[in-house]
Structure formats: structure tokens, C-alpha cells
Design a protein around this motif. Sequence first.
Motif, PDB file in Angstrom:
ATOM      1  N   ALA A 147       0.801  -1.228   0.000  1.00  0.00           N
ATOM      2  CA  ALA A 147       0.000   0.000   0.000  1.00  0.00           C
ATOM      3  C   ALA A 147       0.831   1.275   0.000  1.00  0.00           C
ATOM      4  CB  ALA A 147      -0.944   0.010   1.209  1.00  0.00           C
ATOM      5  N   THR A 148       2.059   1.229   0.508  1.00  0.00           N
ATOM      6  CA  THR A 148       2.859   2.453   0.559  1.00  0.00           C
ATOM      7  C   THR A 148       3.764   2.615  -0.657  1.00  0.00           C
ATOM      8  OG1 THR A 148       4.540   1.335   1.896  1.00  0.00           O
ATOM      9  CG2 THR A 148       2.833   2.563   3.084  1.00  0.00           C
TER      10      THR A 148
ATOM     11  N   LEU B  96      -1.999  -2.830   4.120  1.00  0.00           N
ATOM     12  CA  LEU B  96      -0.959  -3.598   4.798  1.00  0.00           C
ATOM     13  C   LEU B  96       0.343  -2.804   4.785  1.00  0.00           C
ATOM     14  CD1 LEU B  96      -0.236  -6.393   6.093  1.00  0.00           C
ATOM     15  CD2 LEU B  96       0.643  -7.029   3.837  1.00  0.00           C
ATOM     16  N   VAL B  97       0.886  -2.520   5.967  1.00  0.00           N
ATOM     17  CA  VAL B  97       2.097  -1.705   6.070  1.00  0.00           C
ATOM     18  C   VAL B  97       3.058  -2.347   7.067  1.00  0.00           C
ATOM     19  CG1 VAL B  97       0.776   0.378   5.535  1.00  0.00           C
ATOM     20  CG2 VAL B  97       1.233  -0.206   7.923  1.00  0.00           C
ATOM     21  N   ARG B  98       4.306  -1.958   6.954  1.00  0.00           N
ATOM     22  CA  ARG B  98       5.316  -2.410   7.915  1.00  0.00           C
ATOM     23  C   ARG B  98       5.785  -1.294   8.828  1.00  0.00           C
ATOM     24  NH1 ARG B  98       9.742  -5.630   4.522  1.00  0.00           N
ATOM     25  NH2 ARG B  98       9.361  -3.909   3.065  1.00  0.00           N
ATOM     26  N   ASN B  99       5.490  -0.056   8.448  1.00  0.00           N
ATOM     27  CA  ASN B  99       5.885   1.101   9.244  1.00  0.00           C
ATOM     28  C   ASN B  99       4.699   2.059   9.331  1.00  0.00           C
ATOM     29  OD1 ASN B  99       6.928   3.797   9.913  1.00  0.00           O
ATOM     30  ND2 ASN B  99       8.962   2.869   9.733  1.00  0.00           N
ATOM     31  N   LEU B 100       4.100   2.154  10.507  1.00  0.00           N
ATOM     32  CA  LEU B 100       2.890   2.961  10.664  1.00  0.00           C
ATOM     33  C   LEU B 100       3.160   4.444  10.451  1.00  0.00           C
ATOM     34  CD1 LEU B 100       1.181   1.261  13.739  1.00  0.00           C
ATOM     35  CD2 LEU B 100       0.373   1.261  11.373  1.00  0.00           C
ATOM     36  N   GLU B 101       4.278   4.932  10.957  1.00  0.00           N
ATOM     37  CA  GLU B 101       4.576   6.363  10.823  1.00  0.00           C
ATOM     38  C   GLU B 101       4.712   6.754   9.357  1.00  0.00           C
ATOM     39  OE1 GLU B 101       7.821   7.736  13.149  1.00  0.00           O
ATOM     40  OE2 GLU B 101       7.020   6.976  15.032  1.00  0.00           O
TER      41      GLU B 101
ATOM     42  N   GLN C 209       4.641   3.144  -4.783  1.00  0.00           N
ATOM     43  CA  GLN C 209       4.181   4.184  -5.698  1.00  0.00           C
ATOM     44  C   GLN C 209       2.859   3.820  -6.378  1.00  0.00           C
ATOM     45  OE1 GLN C 209       5.321   7.207  -6.177  1.00  0.00           O
ATOM     46  NE2 GLN C 209       7.111   7.052  -4.861  1.00  0.00           N
ATOM     47  N   THR C 210       2.684   2.561  -6.719  1.00  0.00           N
ATOM     48  CA  THR C 210       1.419   2.130  -7.315  1.00  0.00           C
ATOM     49  C   THR C 210       0.390   1.824  -6.238  1.00  0.00           C
ATOM     50  OG1 THR C 210       2.574   1.217  -9.243  1.00  0.00           O
ATOM     51  CG2 THR C 210       0.319   0.449  -8.854  1.00  0.00           C
ATOM     52  N   GLY C 211       0.800   1.170  -5.181  1.00  0.00           N
ATOM     53  CA  GLY C 211      -0.121   0.799  -4.109  1.00  0.00           C
ATOM     54  C   GLY C 211      -0.834   1.988  -3.496  1.00  0.00           C
ATOM     55  N   ARG C 212      -0.100   3.074  -3.274  1.00  0.00           N
ATOM     56  CA  ARG C 212      -0.737   4.249  -2.660  1.00  0.00           C
ATOM     57  C   ARG C 212      -1.802   4.842  -3.580  1.00  0.00           C
ATOM     58  NH1 ARG C 212       4.515   8.056  -2.161  1.00  0.00           N
ATOM     59  NH2 ARG C 212       5.340   6.027  -1.527  1.00  0.00           N
ATOM     60  N   ARG C 213      -1.593   4.729  -4.877  1.00  0.00           N
ATOM     61  CA  ARG C 213      -2.593   5.233  -5.831  1.00  0.00           C
ATOM     62  C   ARG C 213      -3.816   4.326  -5.877  1.00  0.00           C
ATOM     63  NH1 ARG C 213       2.361   7.109  -7.196  1.00  0.00           N
ATOM     64  NH2 ARG C 213       2.507   9.122  -8.296  1.00  0.00           N
ATOM     65  N   ILE C 214      -3.618   3.030  -5.669  1.00  0.00           N
ATOM     66  CA  ILE C 214      -4.751   2.115  -5.556  1.00  0.00           C
ATOM     67  C   ILE C 214      -5.578   2.463  -4.318  1.00  0.00           C
ATOM     68  CG2 ILE C 214      -5.411  -0.278  -5.103  1.00  0.00           C
ATOM     69  CD1 ILE C 214      -3.114  -1.146  -6.928  1.00  0.00           C
ATOM     70  N   VAL C 215      -4.898   2.705  -3.211  1.00  0.00           N
ATOM     71  CA  VAL C 215      -5.597   3.110  -1.981  1.00  0.00           C
ATOM     72  C   VAL C 215      -6.392   4.394  -2.232  1.00  0.00           C
ATOM     73  CG1 VAL C 215      -5.296   3.906   0.390  1.00  0.00           C
ATOM     74  CG2 VAL C 215      -3.957   1.958  -0.448  1.00  0.00           C
ATOM     75  N   GLN C 216      -5.762   5.373  -2.857  1.00  0.00           N
ATOM     76  CA  GLN C 216      -6.442   6.644  -3.139  1.00  0.00           C
ATOM     77  C   GLN C 216      -7.669   6.448  -4.024  1.00  0.00           C
ATOM     78  OE1 GLN C 216      -3.192   8.826  -4.846  1.00  0.00           O
ATOM     79  NE2 GLN C 216      -2.199   9.192  -2.870  1.00  0.00           N
ATOM     80  N   GLU C 217      -7.559   5.576  -5.020  1.00  0.00           N
ATOM     81  CA  GLU C 217      -8.688   5.319  -5.924  1.00  0.00           C
ATOM     82  C   GLU C 217      -9.829   4.636  -5.180  1.00  0.00           C
ATOM     83  OE1 GLU C 217     -10.913   5.134  -9.507  1.00  0.00           O
ATOM     84  OE2 GLU C 217      -9.196   6.367  -8.892  1.00  0.00           O
ATOM     85  N   LEU C 218      -9.501   3.699  -4.310  1.00  0.00           N
ATOM     86  CA  LEU C 218     -10.532   3.031  -3.519  1.00  0.00           C
ATOM     87  C   LEU C 218     -11.229   4.017  -2.586  1.00  0.00           C
ATOM     88  CD1 LEU C 218      -8.497  -0.186  -2.734  1.00  0.00           C
ATOM     89  CD2 LEU C 218     -10.673  -0.167  -3.969  1.00  0.00           C
ATOM     90  N   VAL C 219     -10.452   4.860  -1.928  1.00  0.00           N
ATOM     91  CA  VAL C 219     -11.024   5.867  -1.032  1.00  0.00           C
ATOM     92  C   VAL C 219     -11.913   6.823  -1.819  1.00  0.00           C
ATOM     93  CG1 VAL C 219     -10.434   7.869   0.403  1.00  0.00           C
ATOM     94  CG2 VAL C 219      -9.205   5.718   0.712  1.00  0.00           C
TER      95      VAL C 219
ATOM     96  N   ALA D 211       3.490   5.162   6.788  1.00  0.00           N
ATOM     97  CA  ALA D 211       2.202   4.980   6.126  1.00  0.00           C
ATOM     98  C   ALA D 211       1.265   6.157   6.389  1.00  0.00           C
ATOM     99  CB  ALA D 211       1.552   3.684   6.591  1.00  0.00           C
ATOM    100  N   ARG D 212       1.284   6.674   7.606  1.00  0.00           N
ATOM    101  CA  ARG D 212       0.410   7.816   7.932  1.00  0.00           C
ATOM    102  C   ARG D 212       0.776   9.046   7.112  1.00  0.00           C
ATOM    103  NH1 ARG D 212       1.210   5.988  13.539  1.00  0.00           N
ATOM    104  NH2 ARG D 212      -0.661   4.853  14.194  1.00  0.00           N
TER     105      ARG D 212
END
Length: 221
Positions: free
Chosen positions: A8-9, A30-35, A11-21, A37-38
Motif C-alpha cells: 500500500a505504501t 498492509l504496512v510495515r511502518n505505521l509512521e 508508488q502504485t499501491g498508494r494510488r490504488i488506496v487513493q482510488e478506492l477511497v 504509512a500515515r
Amino acid sequence: MKAFIPGATGQTGRRIVQELVRRDIPVKALVRNLETAREILPPEAELVMGDVLNPSSLYTAIGDSTVLLCATGAKPNFDFTGPYNVDYLGTKNLVDVAKQKGIEHFVLVSSLCVSQFFHPLNLFWLVLFWKKQAEEYIQKSGLSYTIVRPGGLKNDDNQFPIVMESADRLFEGSIPRTKVAQVSVEAIFQPAAYNKIVEIVTQAEAPEKSWQKLFGSIINN
């Protein structure tokens, strides 16, 4: 519907998240580093910790998700195990857990030219080879799937129409990551996208086509 997004973090994954939102679809990222990712992802996304190489963490992270859009990918570096671990083994783990959890549809972002063993990109630790092995694992899994093979990925968007072809028809071209995200999300909603490999690029001179016509023109694998 709830979407689970490994990678999700990226370059493509974040755009998928944005499109879904943007489409008001609940997202578990799914992330490995919360800070980190935020800082990257929209606040509407639910962040869950996990690692594609740890199946038990995936089982917990997926939770009540109903669809999965995988945008993981090995980063270019000197770790020769990266493509095997991330592009193949990680995807294999996701497929196995998705079956256990009853995921309704699995979308995998792959790459053009994965069937060409002697492609120059395979000099990067056989990255295309391992992506192809992951594709084949999904195809044999019994899961409903769409495999999206984009051309060269561009961070900047353009207004060119999408060209979509069946497997091993496109061998060059590029596409903005935003359009890869749009295709990946649309594949959830288009029955004509199910159990197909779609290759995508954008071309200035291509005719505009509806999603139904784009996915409907693709032959089943």
C-alpha cells in the motif's frame, strides 16, 4: 465490500488506496511502518501491520476483507533474493491466505513481458521470471483473479486513452500509475475482468473505450 492492499505504501499501491477511497470503498492497507504509512496514505485508510513473508500476520491483517489488490514488488537493490521473496513467495503466501479467508477476488499488479525469459529486466535477479511464477500460482489456485500487466510505470498522469490487450500481445509502451490503479480497482466490478490477464499501456492516438469494452475484448486465459 472491503479491500485489502498489500504494497500500500509503494508508488502504485498508494494510488490504488487513493482510488478506492475516492470510490468510498473501505480499505485495509498492509504496512510495515505505521509512521511512514500515515504520511503517505489518506486518513480514511485503515492501517494494519503485517509482512507478506509472514503468513500468520497476513491472516490477522486481512480480517474481514472481501477483495485483495496486490501491489507489492521487489525494490531494485543488491539483494538477489528480493524478487523471489517479494514477487513470488510473498504473493504465494497472499494467495494461500486469501483462499483460507474466502477472498472473493484477487487482483495482482504484475508487468509486461513476464513471459520473456531473456528480457533485460531479468538481469535484475530474474524479477520478471518470479512475477510469472506468481501469476501461474494464482491461476492454479482456484481463486477468482485479474492479473494486470502494465507497461513502463510513470508517476506523472496523462490524458491518453488506455490500450488493453490479452496476455503476451504488448511488448512496449508506458502508463501512468494512476491509470494502473483505476484498472486494478475497476477489475473488481467488471465480471468481464474475472480470470483474465490484461496488458495495459496508454497511447495518444488510441480510441476511448468503456471499461466494459476494454475488459470484454480480452480473451480468457
